[in-house]
Design a protein around this motif. Structure first.
Motif, PDB file in Angstrom:
ATOM      1  N   MET A   1      -7.201  15.084  71.511  1.00  0.00           N
ATOM      2  CA  MET A   1      -6.998  15.035  70.078  1.00  0.00           C
ATOM      3  C   MET A   1      -7.593  13.739  69.540  1.00  0.00           C
ATOM      4  O   MET A   1      -7.336  12.675  70.103  1.00  0.00           O
ATOM      5  CB  MET A   1      -5.490  15.093  69.796  1.00  0.00           C
ATOM      6  N   PRO A   2      -8.353  13.771  68.453  1.00  0.00           N
ATOM      7  CA  PRO A   2      -8.979  12.573  67.919  1.00  0.00           C
ATOM      8  C   PRO A   2      -7.953  11.557  67.445  1.00  0.00           C
ATOM      9  O   PRO A   2      -6.881  11.906  66.967  1.00  0.00           O
ATOM     10  CB  PRO A   2      -9.799  13.086  66.726  1.00  0.00           C
ATOM     11  N   ALA A   3      -8.304  10.278  67.552  1.00  0.00           N
ATOM     12  CA  ALA A   3      -7.394   9.201  67.177  1.00  0.00           C
ATOM     13  C   ALA A   3      -6.997   9.279  65.700  1.00  0.00           C
ATOM     14  O   ALA A   3      -5.878   8.959  65.339  1.00  0.00           O
ATOM     15  CB  ALA A   3      -8.019   7.853  67.491  1.00  0.00           C
ATOM     16  N   ASP A   4      -7.917   9.694  64.822  1.00  0.00           N
ATOM     17  CA  ASP A   4      -7.596   9.753  63.400  1.00  0.00           C
ATOM     18  C   ASP A   4      -6.621  10.885  63.071  1.00  0.00           C
ATOM     19  O   ASP A   4      -6.108  10.956  61.973  1.00  0.00           O
ATOM     20  CB  ASP A   4      -8.863   9.887  62.555  1.00  0.00           C
ATOM     21  N   ASN A   5      -6.335  11.732  64.035  1.00  0.00           N
ATOM     22  CA  ASN A   5      -5.406  12.839  63.848  1.00  0.00           C
ATOM     23  C   ASN A   5      -4.048  12.542  64.479  1.00  0.00           C
ATOM     24  O   ASN A   5      -3.181  13.389  64.506  1.00  0.00           O
ATOM     25  CB  ASN A   5      -6.005  14.118  64.443  1.00  0.00           C
ATOM     26  N   TYR A  37       7.378  13.247  77.801  1.00  0.00           N
ATOM     27  CA  TYR A  37       6.532  12.442  78.693  1.00  0.00           C
ATOM     28  C   TYR A  37       5.043  12.602  78.402  1.00  0.00           C
ATOM     29  O   TYR A  37       4.227  11.921  79.002  1.00  0.00           O
ATOM     30  CB  TYR A  37       6.825  12.793  80.150  1.00  0.00           C
ATOM     31  N   ASP A  38       4.687  13.507  77.495  1.00  0.00           N
ATOM     32  CA  ASP A  38       3.288  13.769  77.149  1.00  0.00           C
ATOM     33  C   ASP A  38       3.055  13.287  75.720  1.00  0.00           C
ATOM     34  O   ASP A  38       3.632  13.826  74.774  1.00  0.00           O
ATOM     35  CB  ASP A  38       3.012  15.267  77.268  1.00  0.00           C
ATOM     36  N   GLU A  39       2.214  12.273  75.539  1.00  0.00           N
ATOM     37  CA  GLU A  39       2.022  11.683  74.210  1.00  0.00           C
ATOM     38  C   GLU A  39       1.464  12.691  73.206  1.00  0.00           C
ATOM     39  O   GLU A  39       1.839  12.662  72.028  1.00  0.00           O
ATOM     40  CB  GLU A  39       1.133  10.450  74.286  1.00  0.00           C
ATOM     41  N   GLU A  40       0.615  13.593  73.639  1.00  0.00           N
ATOM     42  CA  GLU A  40       0.104  14.617  72.714  1.00  0.00           C
ATOM     43  C   GLU A  40       1.241  15.534  72.244  1.00  0.00           C
ATOM     44  O   GLU A  40       1.287  15.919  71.073  1.00  0.00           O
ATOM     45  CB  GLU A  40      -1.014  15.424  73.357  1.00  0.00           C
ATOM     46  N   ASP A  41       2.162  15.877  73.142  1.00  0.00           N
ATOM     47  CA  ASP A  41       3.325  16.681  72.765  1.00  0.00           C
ATOM     48  C   ASP A  41       4.192  15.919  71.767  1.00  0.00           C
ATOM     49  O   ASP A  41       4.685  16.483  70.792  1.00  0.00           O
ATOM     50  CB  ASP A  41       4.164  17.044  73.988  1.00  0.00           C
TER      51      ASP A  41
END
Length: 57
Positions: A1-5, A37-41
């Motif tokens: 996932m892009p940082a700006d998102n 434990y998952d930063e995207e989650d």
């Protein structure tokens, strides 16, 4: 996932809302099949929380 998102960390108000409605971030994420434990989650969870809070207003 892009940082700006990415979703910024929870505010104090958002943390309070999570505690009142879901007993905290961990249980909220579990309900949506997401992992603390998952930063995207966790980012996805923050977006969901913010949408739910906006709907409540």
């Amino acid at each position: 996932m892009p940082a700006d998102n990415s979703a910024p960390p929870y505010t104090t108000e958002e943390k309070r809302w999570l505690r009142v409605h879901f007993d905290g971030e961990f249980k909220f994420l579990q309900m949506y099949g997401l992992s603390i434990y998952d930063e995207e989650d966790r980012e996805e969870g923050r977006r969901i929380v913010r949408a739910m809070m906006a709907y409540d207003e």
